[in-house]
Design a protein around this motif. Structure first.
Motif, PDB file in Angstrom:
ATOM      1  N   ILE A 241      -2.792  30.100   3.853  1.00 46.31           N
ATOM      2  CA  ILE A 241      -2.869  31.510   4.200  1.00 46.31           C
ATOM      3  C   ILE A 241      -1.925  32.340   3.339  1.00 46.31           C
ATOM      4  N   GLU A 242      -0.783  31.769   3.011  1.00 46.37           N
ATOM      5  CA  GLU A 242       0.173  32.486   2.155  1.00 46.37           C
ATOM      6  C   GLU A 242      -0.373  32.701   0.750  1.00 46.37           C
ATOM      7  N   LYS A 243      -1.375  31.910   0.352  1.00 45.73           N
ATOM      8  CA  LYS A 243      -2.002  32.087  -0.964  1.00 45.73           C
ATOM      9  C   LYS A 243      -3.040  33.206  -0.977  1.00 45.73           C
ATOM     10  N   ALA A 244      -3.477  33.625   0.209  1.00 50.70           N
ATOM     11  CA  ALA A 244      -4.536  34.633   0.284  1.00 50.70           C
ATOM     12  C   ALA A 244      -4.087  35.943  -0.338  1.00 50.70           C
ATOM     13  N   LYS A 245      -4.941  36.507  -1.184  1.00 48.49           N
ATOM     14  CA  LYS A 245      -4.634  37.777  -1.846  1.00 48.49           C
ATOM     15  C   LYS A 245      -5.545  38.904  -1.366  1.00 48.49           C
ATOM     16  N   THR A 246      -6.794  38.597  -1.071  1.00 53.56           N
ATOM     17  CA  THR A 246      -7.733  39.655  -0.696  1.00 53.56           C
ATOM     18  C   THR A 246      -8.409  39.435   0.655  1.00 53.56           C
ATOM     19  N   SER A 247      -8.808  38.195   0.951  1.00 59.02           N
ATOM     20  CA  SER A 247      -9.591  37.991   2.167  1.00 59.02           C
ATOM     21  C   SER A 247      -9.295  36.646   2.826  1.00 59.02           C
ATOM     22  N   LEU A 248      -9.382  36.651   4.141  1.00 63.83           N
ATOM     23  CA  LEU A 248      -9.225  35.448   4.949  1.00 63.83           C
ATOM     24  C   LEU A 248     -10.257  35.513   6.063  1.00 63.83           C
ATOM     25  N   VAL A 249     -11.158  34.519   6.095  1.00 63.27           N
ATOM     26  CA  VAL A 249     -12.193  34.450   7.126  1.00 63.27           C
ATOM     27  C   VAL A 249     -11.969  33.176   7.930  1.00 63.27           C
ATOM     28  N   ILE A 250     -11.919  33.323   9.252  1.00 66.11           N
ATOM     29  CA  ILE A 250     -11.700  32.186  10.140  1.00 66.11           C
ATOM     30  C   ILE A 250     -12.849  32.130  11.142  1.00 66.11           C
ATOM     31  N   GLY A 251     -13.572  31.018  11.142  1.00 63.47           N
ATOM     32  CA  GLY A 251     -14.604  30.782  12.139  1.00 63.47           C
ATOM     33  C   GLY A 251     -14.168  29.633  13.029  1.00 63.47           C
ATOM     34  N   THR A 252     -14.146  29.853  14.332  1.00 66.34           N
ATOM     35  CA  THR A 252     -13.646  28.837  15.250  1.00 66.34           C
ATOM     36  C   THR A 252     -14.173  29.095  16.656  1.00 66.34           C
ATOM     37  N   PRO A 253     -14.421  28.029  17.429  1.00 61.52           N
ATOM     38  CA  PRO A 253     -14.826  28.252  18.812  1.00 61.52           C
ATOM     39  C   PRO A 253     -13.668  28.675  19.710  1.00 61.52           C
ATOM     40  N   TYR A 254     -12.431  28.355  19.291  1.00 58.62           N
ATOM     41  CA  TYR A 254     -11.249  28.636  20.107  1.00 58.62           C
ATOM     42  C   TYR A 254     -10.154  29.217  19.213  1.00 58.62           C
ATOM     43  N   PHE A 255      -9.875  30.493  19.358  1.00 55.47           N
ATOM     44  CA  PHE A 255      -8.856  31.138  18.536  1.00 55.47           C
ATOM     45  C   PHE A 255      -7.567  31.285  19.357  1.00 55.47           C
TER      46      PHE A 255
END
Length: 397
Positions: A241-255
């Motif tokens: 996550i620390e490498k993310a520069k523009t976008s982060l998408v998380i798909g999960t049944p339990y957040f």
């Protein structure tokens, strides 16, 4: 001392014992655990997002096996589909294929004993892992092997979110259609996957076996496996996550992310990363949906985007960072998967494959509604009660 006071004291002692047992057991497990790292491998990856498509390919590969079938599932049910799974394994064992089936003690508890007896009678080796044990009964009772992996002839591997049961092929009216992400892989990493199965098998049975090396791969889709056992996976995800520069998408049944991991997401948003979270609107657990609200409010308050999947039940475990790194595997985005369970994920660096994952996510988003912050500030009383209770026990959900 009255009977009521005695009961209260007994309950207090049990709760205190459970707390101490769990935390000491977890501490000792973390001290004994040693990091296992696999290198980046070349191979061929196939994304499968539909249960019928997955099991058509899966059963075809099982039928083509000539030497070994190694399977670990967290859940196998007592239903007609699970019975068909056992029948397929029995046919191969009768042909002389060496079949090893490893089941999590908790997730496989509903498998009929008669099925086990009949399978063993034709030569299938079956074992249960993660049985509750002393001295840390409470910790061992909570730690699960949540992996779903298969290795066939040492040449073909499977991993992802699908288990064995009728809901996974859309035969459960409450949870259908079931949406999940699974990966079929060929190439060097199949040996790494089998190595993980071997370690789980040896710990459960005390027996070892020889790993078959995959044939040289003609494919060059870069990826690597990352096994976890409730240790270090949080650090790995934070680094991603620390490498993310523009976008982060998380798909999960339990957040329900642990504190440090969620802080990394918020820090990414503070530096301008666009964060999107995709979760199901329908729940397969009485508390997990409400447990996510506390975190989703903070995502929305920082202008993040949250979608709730409406077309059945969303069970995929996927992360995409900047369209350059993709994580698909068995781990949910919650305390249990990240800080407790045995999991295995696949980090993928192949742009064409990631584009396919992004297309699948876009399709899922088209079947979702966008959650608004005001929705989470106008919850009915029952949902607010559930949210409060789930926060207290979030580590065990």
């Amino acid at each position: 001392m009255g009977s009521f006071a005695t009961v209260c004291v007994i309950i207090l002692i049990i709760v205190l014992w459970g707390y101490i047992d769990f935390h000491i057991g977890k501490y000792i497990h973390r001290k004994r655990w040693k990091t296992r790292e696999y290198p980046i491998r070349d191979g061929k990856l196939e994304l499968i997002t539909n249960g019928s498509d997955l099991y058509q390919a899966y059963f075809s590969d099982l039928q083509a096996a000539t030497s070994t079938i190694h399977i670990l599932f967290y859940i196998v049910k007592n239903d007609r589909f699970s019975q068909a799974f056992f029948e397929a394994l029995k046919k191969q064992a009768i042909k002389g294929v060496k079949v090893r089936l490893l089941l999590d003690w908790f997730g496989g508890r509903s498998v009929p004993k008669q099925w086990i007896k009949e399978a063993r009678a034709v030569g299938i080796h079956i074992a249960y892992c993660h049985k509750p044990r002393l001295p840390f009964l409470m910790f061992s009772l909570q730690q699960r092997n949540h992996r779903k992996i298969t290795i066939i002839d040492g040449q073909v591997g499977y991993l992802g979110g699908y288990n064995i049961g009728k809901e996974y092929i859309d035969l459960d009216p409450e949870l259908s259609p079931w949406r999940d992400y699974h990966v079929r892989l060929i190439g060097e990493a199949v040996a790494d996957l089998e190595q993980e199965f071997l370690m789980d098998w040896e710990r459960a049975t005390g027996d070892a076996f020889q790993i078959i090396q995959p044939s040289p791969s003609r494919f060059d889709m870069e990826h690597r496996l990352y096994p976890s056992e409730g240790v270090d996976v949080e650090n790995m995800l934070i680094q991603l996550i620390e490498k993310a520069k523009t976008s982060l998408v998380i798909g999960t049944p339990y957040f329900i992310p642990p504190r440090r991991l969620f802080s990394a997401i918020e820090a990414a948003m503070d530096r301008g990363v666009n964060v999107t979270v995709l979760v199901p609107n329908k729940s397969d657990h009485p508390l997990v949906k409400e447990a996510s609200f506390r975190y989703l409010r903070r995502i929305l308050a920082k202008d993040g985007i949250v979608y709730q999947f409406e077309n059945g039940f969303f069970h995929a475990k996927v992360i995409v960072i900047d369209g350059k790194i993709c994580d698909i595997g068995t781990a949910n985005f919650d305390y249990r998967s990240i800080l407790l369970n045995h999991e295995i994920n696949c980090f993928i660096y192949e742009r064409a494959f990631i584009a396919e994952v992004e297309a699948a996510l876009a399709e899922d988003i088209r079947h979702s509604t966008r959650l608004k912050l005001e929705n989470l500030y106008s919850l009915p009383l029952g949902a607010r009660w559930k949210e409060g209770i789930s926060y207290i026990i979030k580590g065990l959900l």
